[in-house]
Design a protein around this motif. Structure first.
Motif, short mmCIF file in Angstrom:
data_model
loop_
_atom_site.label_atom_id
_atom_site.label_comp_id
_atom_site.label_asym_id
_atom_site.label_seq_id
_atom_site.Cartn_x
_atom_site.Cartn_y
_atom_site.Cartn_z
N HIS A 197 -3.44 0.26 -3.27
CA HIS A 197 -3.92 -0.64 -2.21
C HIS A 197 -3.85 -2.08 -2.74
O HIS A 197 -4.42 -2.39 -3.79
N VAL A 246 -4.57 12.15 4.40
CA VAL A 246 -3.80 11.07 3.79
C VAL A 246 -4.59 10.48 2.62
O VAL A 246 -5.78 10.16 2.75
N TYR A 286 5.50 10.30 0.99
CA TYR A 286 4.93 9.04 0.51
C TYR A 286 5.32 7.93 1.48
O TYR A 286 6.47 7.87 1.93
N THR A 312 0.86 -1.19 0.00
CA THR A 312 0.00 0.00 0.00
C THR A 312 0.89 1.24 0.00
O THR A 312 1.83 1.33 0.79
N THR A 333 0.68 5.43 0.32
CA THR A 333 -0.16 6.58 0.67
C THR A 333 0.63 7.87 0.47
O THR A 333 1.87 7.86 0.45
N TYR A 374 0.83 12.18 1.56
CA TYR A 374 0.38 13.21 2.49
C TYR A 374 1.21 14.47 2.29
O TYR A 374 2.43 14.40 2.08
N GLU A 393 -4.79 7.43 -0.21
CA GLU A 393 -4.31 6.10 -0.56
C GLU A 393 -4.17 6.00 -2.08
O GLU A 393 -5.15 6.06 -2.81
#
Length: 298
Positions: free
Chosen positions: A69, A64, A104, A52, A54, A56, A66
């Motif tokens: 996934h 955050v 990341y 995964t 993510t 930010y 995603e």
């Protein structure tokens, strides 16, 4: 009082061991806008089905997001078409823009006993983007001219902007000399030493450094090259080169075309320096608190 200080010192030892060994990895990647980049993930399992990713950015994306996934793109994100995974689960971003800068995180999740459980440590990658724009101007007419139209006798301003994201303040990185932006000529000489160029620098909430070059174009500037280069710890990381090319007709316009040059870096070296800076700062704060407790009034 001694018991409190002993407990504090024990906490300092535990914190030091955690920060230097088992709390995950920090990596810093520098890239110019318009280029493709691959963000490393070194905590992968047997395949990418558990991976995964993510994103930010506390400035532009305080929530955050995603991106990946279970090894699959999240189609609800605006940039999902520019994202893909390498066979080693590194995150590829095509045609990087200044909006891509930020933090990341690569994580591994497994479905165990009916629940999703995180495996191993998180990998944090900070992406920093170098972007250059050109703004010609003229004292004559031509209010309808394109933003990229230039010709001899006109004033041109090149703005080199570093979108930099880190846990420490931008001022800390700049004042300590860890990062630097320079406008240089073809020989690599700093253009601040040439009086025909006006160089200024500033910053704002999103751009850690903005360094602008302003000059009036001369006839001999045809094929002249200017380069904005980014150094990190005195190592050249990436640069953008601008070359002026005039057309054969004196009254026609010509554009300044960017060429991006990205230089390789040693992630392990950067990781070590960055992690120690952050970790030592936390240790010093905790140690100061221990000293205050120990030397304070009974």
């Amino acid at each position: 009082m001694a018991d409190k200080c002993d407990l504090c010192l024990l906490g300092l030892i535990i914190l030091s061991s955690l920060l230097t060994g088992t709390s995950g990895v920090d990596d810093h990647v520098f890239i110019s806008s318009g280029e493709n980049v691959s963000l490393p993930c070194n905590n992968t399992l047997s395949d990418c089905k558990s991976t995964t990713w993510t994103y930010y950015n506390r400035f532009s994306h305080p929530v955050v997001v995603e991106l990946i996934h279970g090894g699959i793109n999240n189609k609800d994100t605006e940039r999902h078409e520019r994202l893909s995974l390498e066979s080693d689960c590194s995150l590829n971003i095509k045609n990087v823009t200044e909006e891509d800068y930020g933090s990341y995180t690569c994580q591994q999740w497994m479905h165990v006993n009916g629940k999703d459980q995180k495996q191993g440590t998180d990998v944090y990658v900070y992406l920093h983007v170098l972007h250059v724009s050109v703004s010609p101007s003229s004292s004559s007419s031509s209010s309808s001219s394109s933003p990229t139209e230039i010709s001899p006798g006109r004033s041109v301003t090149l703005s080199c902007q570093l979108y930099f994201y880190t846990g420490l303040s931008c001022d800390y990185w700049v004042s300590s000399g860890r990062i630097e932006l320079l406008w240089v000529n073809q020989a690599g000489v700093d253009l601040k030493t040439d009086s025909r160029y006006q160089i200024s620098s500033s910053s704002d909430q999103y751009r850690c450094i903005i360094i602008t070059l302003t000059t009036t174009l001369l006839n001999e500037d045809n094929n002249r090259e200017w380069r904005c280069q980014l150094t990190h710890r005195n190592q050249l990381k990436t640069s953008v080169r601008y070359t002026v090319k005039y057309s054969a007709q004196a009254d026609s316009t010509t554009a300044v075309n960017p060429v991006h040059i990205t230089h390789s870096q040693d992630p392990s070296t950067i990781n070590t320096h960055v992690s120690k800076e952050t970790h030592f700062k936390k240790e010093e704060e905790l140690f100061s608190e221990c000293v205050r407790i120990h030397t304070g009034p009974p």
